[in-house]
Scaffold this active site. Structure first.
Site, mmCIF file in Angstrom:
data_model
loop_
_atom_site.group_PDB
_atom_site.id
_atom_site.type_symbol
_atom_site.label_atom_id
_atom_site.label_comp_id
_atom_site.label_asym_id
_atom_site.label_seq_id
_atom_site.Cartn_x
_atom_site.Cartn_y
_atom_site.Cartn_z
ATOM 1 N N ARG A 20 1.678 3.059 1.713
ATOM 2 C CA ARG A 20 0.711 3.383 2.288
ATOM 3 C C ARG A 20 0.872 5.091 3.304
ATOM 4 O O ARG A 20 -0.066 5.852 2.707
ATOM 5 C CB ARG A 20 1.278 2.308 4.008
ATOM 6 C CG ARG A 20 0.500 2.614 5.260
ATOM 7 C CD ARG A 20 0.766 4.045 5.920
ATOM 8 N NE ARG A 20 1.592 4.773 6.511
ATOM 9 C CZ ARG A 20 2.055 5.565 6.941
ATOM 10 N NH1 ARG A 20 1.496 6.905 7.494
ATOM 11 N NH2 ARG A 20 3.391 5.539 7.477
ATOM 12 N N ASP A 21 2.104 6.071 3.575
ATOM 13 C CA ASP A 21 1.590 7.415 3.588
ATOM 14 C C ASP A 21 1.231 7.521 2.289
ATOM 15 O O ASP A 21 0.753 9.177 2.230
ATOM 16 C CB ASP A 21 3.098 7.797 3.951
ATOM 17 C CG ASP A 21 2.969 9.020 5.336
ATOM 18 O OD1 ASP A 21 2.173 9.867 4.716
ATOM 19 O OD2 ASP A 21 4.229 9.091 6.145
ATOM 20 N N HIS A 214 8.954 14.461 6.215
ATOM 21 C CA HIS A 214 7.772 14.981 5.469
ATOM 22 C C HIS A 214 8.771 16.147 4.970
ATOM 23 O O HIS A 214 9.278 16.522 5.761
ATOM 24 C CB HIS A 214 6.366 15.789 5.734
ATOM 25 C CG HIS A 214 5.855 14.153 6.017
ATOM 26 N ND1 HIS A 214 5.328 13.803 4.917
ATOM 27 C CD2 HIS A 214 5.731 12.848 6.804
ATOM 28 C CE1 HIS A 214 4.186 12.389 5.826
ATOM 29 N NE2 HIS A 214 4.364 12.158 6.983
ATOM 30 N N CYS A 245 -0.399 13.561 5.867
ATOM 31 C CA CYS A 245 -1.920 12.874 6.934
ATOM 32 C C CYS A 245 -2.903 13.518 7.163
ATOM 33 O O CYS A 245 -2.595 14.733 7.308
ATOM 34 C CB CYS A 245 -0.559 12.902 8.531
ATOM 35 S SG CYS A 245 -1.705 12.158 9.581
ATOM 36 N N ASN A 254 6.425 13.210 2.187
ATOM 37 C CA ASN A 254 7.761 12.890 2.708
ATOM 38 C C ASN A 254 8.789 13.267 1.672
ATOM 39 O O ASN A 254 8.598 13.350 0.111
ATOM 40 C CB ASN A 254 7.433 10.861 2.800
ATOM 41 C CG ASN A 254 6.916 10.630 3.764
ATOM 42 O OD1 ASN A 254 5.661 10.170 3.337
ATOM 43 N ND2 ASN A 254 7.058 10.202 4.642
HETATM 44 P P1 HMG Z 1 -11.314 4.346 17.819
HETATM 45 O O1 HMG Z 1 -13.040 5.371 17.367
HETATM 46 O O2 HMG Z 1 -10.858 5.645 18.770
HETATM 47 O O3 HMG Z 1 -11.458 2.801 17.973
HETATM 48 O O4 HMG Z 1 -10.809 4.697 16.303
HETATM 49 P P2 HMG Z 1 -12.090 2.118 18.831
HETATM 50 O O5 HMG Z 1 -11.824 1.396 19.788
HETATM 51 O O6 HMG Z 1 -13.346 3.845 19.588
HETATM 52 O O7 HMG Z 1 -13.677 2.029 18.092
HETATM 53 C C1 HMG Z 1 -14.615 2.124 17.199
HETATM 54 C C2 HMG Z 1 -15.112 1.392 15.975
HETATM 55 O O8 HMG Z 1 -13.874 1.645 15.269
HETATM 56 C C3 HMG Z 1 -16.145 0.166 16.245
HETATM 57 O O9 HMG Z 1 -16.681 -0.852 15.670
HETATM 58 C C4 HMG Z 1 -14.037 -0.437 15.991
HETATM 59 O O10 HMG Z 1 -14.166 -1.922 15.932
HETATM 60 C C5 HMG Z 1 -13.417 -0.017 14.760
HETATM 61 P P3 HMG Z 1 -18.069 -0.351 15.704
HETATM 62 O O11 HMG Z 1 -18.323 -0.591 16.668
HETATM 63 O O12 HMG Z 1 -18.370 0.950 15.848
HETATM 64 O O13 HMG Z 1 -18.769 -0.643 14.394
HETATM 65 N N1 HMG Z 1 -12.214 -0.282 14.451
HETATM 66 C C6 HMG Z 1 -11.338 -0.228 13.648
HETATM 67 N N2 HMG Z 1 -11.747 -0.714 12.680
HETATM 68 C C7 HMG Z 1 -10.751 -0.720 11.729
HETATM 69 N N3 HMG Z 1 -9.127 -1.026 12.059
HETATM 70 C C8 HMG Z 1 -9.335 -0.827 13.442
HETATM 71 C C9 HMG Z 1 -9.937 -0.237 14.538
HETATM 72 N N4 HMG Z 1 -9.971 -0.463 15.684
HETATM 73 C C10 HMG Z 1 -11.056 0.147 16.054
HETATM 74 N N5 HMG Z 1 -7.546 -0.477 13.563
HETATM 75 C C11 HMG Z 1 -8.382 4.138 15.127
HETATM 76 C C12 HMG Z 1 -9.843 4.514 17.059
HETATM 77 C C13 HMG Z 1 -6.862 4.836 15.720
HETATM 78 C C14 HMG Z 1 -9.157 2.776 14.598
HETATM 79 C C15 HMG Z 1 -8.981 5.350 14.450
HETATM 80 O O14 HMG Z 1 -8.993 6.752 14.642
HETATM 81 C C16 HMG Z 1 -8.430 5.459 13.133
HETATM 82 O O15 HMG Z 1 -8.946 4.493 12.554
HETATM 83 N N6 HMG Z 1 -8.047 6.985 12.918
HETATM 84 C C17 HMG Z 1 -6.692 6.582 11.167
HETATM 85 C C18 HMG Z 1 -5.328 7.192 11.525
HETATM 86 C C19 HMG Z 1 -4.884 6.605 10.658
HETATM 87 O O16 HMG Z 1 -4.563 6.626 9.736
HETATM 88 N N7 HMG Z 1 -3.751 8.081 10.626
HETATM 89 C C20 HMG Z 1 -3.124 8.183 9.480
HETATM 90 C C21 HMG Z 1 -1.793 7.927 9.688
HETATM 91 S S1 HMG Z 1 -0.638 7.981 10.882
HETATM 92 C C22 HMG Z 1 0.518 8.775 10.005
HETATM 93 O O17 HMG Z 1 0.223 9.384 8.965
HETATM 94 C C23 HMG Z 1 1.895 9.779 10.889
HETATM 95 C C24 HMG Z 1 3.519 8.588 10.282
HETATM 96 O O18 HMG Z 1 3.601 9.111 9.045
HETATM 97 C C25 HMG Z 1 4.417 9.417 10.946
HETATM 98 C C26 HMG Z 1 4.217 11.448 10.826
HETATM 99 O O19 HMG Z 1 4.530 11.147 9.302
HETATM 100 O O20 HMG Z 1 3.939 11.843 11.964
HETATM 101 C C27 HMG Z 1 2.681 6.855 10.833
HETATM 102 MG MG MG Z 2 3.933 9.898 7.379
#
Ligand code: HMG
Ligand code: MG
Length: 307
Positions: A20-21, A214, A245, A254
């Site tokens: 995933r990450d 990380h 990210c 990481n």
């Molecule tokens: P949004 O635009 O705020 O969501 O996205 P919304 O509720 O306003 O919906 C907008 C559209 O997105 C709609 O579709 C929803 O159906 C769709 P439309 O009607 O326009 O066709 N939608 C989705 N589609 C698929 N899967 C979903 C989903 N939710 C809504 N779950 C959202 C909010 C969070 C979904 C978006 O901003 C997003 O996908 N962001 C990606 C975030 C991400 O993956 N970041 C990387 C991982 S985090 C990380 O790496 C940190 C970590 O490792 C810890 C660290 O190291 O700090 C964990």
């Molecule tokens: Mg991370």
């Protein structure tokens, strides 16, 4: 054992987050069959828990758009637990439809990063989580929660340890069984880890704290050592040291899984993981990429294989 190392835990749980990450931050999109084979090899190597993908918007993270297909291809004959990152109710529904029983929610300790990463405020992310917890109330779905930018934010700079502790408490009280306190861009230092962990451990059980480092500046192993000395027994790592990210400028990989396992075994700490098998899995996976993976232990084995 010596004064400094006599009090370390006897056993540690390593949570593999590479699929995933790691893959969310690779430009190339890996075929789902190759991902499934990598996960299967990691599971055979004894990794107890593997976060295999996320159910987020495919526009933002196209590398993981094959999440349902990947879940369908995972091995069943393994004690390894498979989990997935989920941001909201929609992600939960998609995950449950794919048979996921362990999810990881994620928010941040800084507002700007929350907006950039999940397009909402920290408070709004808790509203989204409430919908998720309501939907799974009474079920056996296991929830972990990540708290990003816990040691500093790429947009806002310093983050108050008190704030990290308070948000950890809220996540725990909302129903998350484990809080992964996360150093998103690798800015944590050993002293900072002590401060954050001690403040969090004053509000939630120490056993509920996981650390997710990380390795941007090379301090992840030093930070793990401090975590161990503070009694933390769950650490995240990513095969080969992939990771980062896409919404955090400057985030590098990481801590590499094989580097973490090497450190733990060198300290006499049990993990249940076969280090050679992890190295084998990650050297095999690396052949699907143009550049070698950054992990240090992998580099040693790569050189030895060539010699
Ligand atoms: P949004 O635009 O705020 O969501 O996205 P919304 O509720 O306003 O919906 C907008 C559209 O997105 C709609 O579709 C929803 O159906 C769709 P439309 O009607 O326009 O066709 N939608 C989705 N589609 C698929 N899967 C979903 C989903 N939710 C809504 N779950 C959202 C909010 C969070 C979904 C978006 O901003 C997003 O996908 N962001 C990606 C975030 C991400 O993956 N970041 C990387 C991982 S985090 C990380 O790496 C940190 C970590 O490792 C810890 C660290 O190291 O700090 C964990
Ligand atoms: Mg991370």
């Amino acid at each position: 054992m010596t004064k400094l190392f006599g009090c370390l835990p006897g056993r540690v749980r390593v949570v593999e987050v590479g699929p995933r990450d790691g893959l969310q931050n690779q430009e190339q999109i890996v075929p789902v069959e190759t991902k499934a084979e990598w996960v299967a090899r990691l599971a055979r190597a004894g990794l107890p828990e593997i976060e295999v993908t996320s159910f987020v918007h495919p526009k933002w993270v196209p590398q993981l758009a094959d999440a349902p297909a990947l879940f369908a291809m995972l091995p069943r004959d393994t004690p390894a637990l498979f989990s997935a990152l989920v941001p909201n109710r929609k992600g939960l529904d998609l995950a449950l439809a794919s048979g996921v029983r362990r999810i990881a929610l994620f928010t941040a300790a800084s507002e700007t990063f929350a907006q950039k990463n999940i397009n909402c405020s920290i408070e709004e992310s808790f509203d989204r989580f409430r919908e998720v917890f309501d939907a799974i109330a009474g079920s056996d779905v296991h929830v972990r929660a990540y708290l990003s930018t816990a040691f500093g934010c790429p947009y806002e700079g310093a983050v108050e340890p008190r704030r990290v502790a308070e948000l950890s408490r809220r996540l725990f009280e909302a129903g998350a069984r484990e809080i992964a306190i996360s150093d998103t861009t690798g800015v944590a230092s050993p002293a900072g880890v002590e401060e954050v962990v001690e403040q969090a451990a004053a509000l939630i059980p120490r056993a509920a704290i996981a650390l997710h480092f990380h390795d941007t500046r090379g301090l992840a192993a030093a930070n793990v050592l401090v975590g161990l000395q503070l009694g933390i027994t769950t650490f995240d790592a990513s095969g080969g040291g992939l990771g980062g990210c896409p919404f955090a400028p400057g985030a590098a990989g990481n801590l590499a899984t094989e580097d973490l396992v090497h450190l733990l075994h060198a300290l006499g700490i049990e993990t249940g993981i076969d280090l050679n098998a992890v190295v084998g899995a990650n050297l095999w996976f690396e052949t699907h990429f143009a550049a070698p993976f950054p992990g240090r232990v992998l580099a040693v084995h790569r050189r030895n294989r060539r010699a």
